[in-house]
Design a protein around this motif. Structure first.
Motif: not given
Length: 154
Positions: A49-51, A65-68, A92-94
Motif C-alpha cells: 500500500e501507499k504507506s 512520497k509514495a511511488t509506483n 498497487s494503488e499507484i
C-alpha cells in the motif's frame, strides 16, 4: 538457454483492484531477461500500500512520497545467492491510479512497471538523458514484443 525463474510474490495490500497472475509476471520477467545470459534467476515481488512504499522510499531514497515501484538489486552483492537479482516493491494503488490517468489497461501498466523494475535490477537507470533514452527504448521494445503499446505514448 532456458532460464529458470523463481518468483516469490508477497501480498501486503488490501487495496488491490487488479493483480496480475504469476504466469503473467513470469512472461514479463522472462522477456526483460532475453538479452541477459544468466541461467537461473530469483526475484521477489512485494505488493504494498501507499504507506509502506512511502516509508521505504524515504528510508532508502530520502524521498518523502509514495511511488509506483522501488527496485532493490542484489546482482553485485557477494553475500547473497548469485541468482537472486533483487526485490521489486510495487504499490498497487499507484499503478491503478496511473493506468486510469494514462488511459491504459491495468494489465499493460502492470507489465510496464514490472519490466521497468526488472531493468533497474539489471543495472539500467534513468538518472540522465542518455540512460533514460536507453532504458525507455528497451522498455518499449520489450512491451512491443509482448503486443503492448508504447508505454510512453498515451
Amino acid at each position: 538457454m532456458n532460464k529458470k525463474i523463481t518468483l516469490n510474490i508477497q501480498i501486503a495490500s488490501k487495496k488491490i483492484i487488479f493483480l496480475p497472475k504469476k504466469c503473467q509476471y513470469l512472461i514479463w520477467i522472462r522477456s526483460s531477461l532475453m538479452h541477459v545470459y544468466q541461467s537461473n534467476i530469483k526475484v521477489l515481488i512485494r505488493i504494498v500500500e501507499k504507506s509502506e512504499i512511502k516509508s521505504l522510499n524515504y528510508k532508502f531514497r530520502q524521498k518523502n512520497k509514495a511511488t509506483n515501484i522501488l527496485s532493490f538489486s542484489y546482482i553485485n552483492d557477494k553475500m547473497i545467492d548469485k541468482n537472486y537479482i533483487g526485490d521489486l516493491i510495487i504499490c498497487s494503488e499507484i499503478v491503478t491510479e496511473e493506468a486510469k490517468k494514462k488511459n491504459v489497461t491495468l494489465e499493460s501498466h502492470w507489465a510496464h512497471i514490472t519490466i521497468h523494475g526488472i531493468l533497474h535490477l539489471l543495472g539500467y537507470n534513468h538518472d540522465n538523458l542518455n540512460n533514460r533514452i536507453k532504458m525507455e527504448y528497451l522498455e518499449t521494445k520489450i512491451m512491443a514484443s509482448l503486443n503492448y503499446k508504447n508505454p510512453y505514448i498515451y
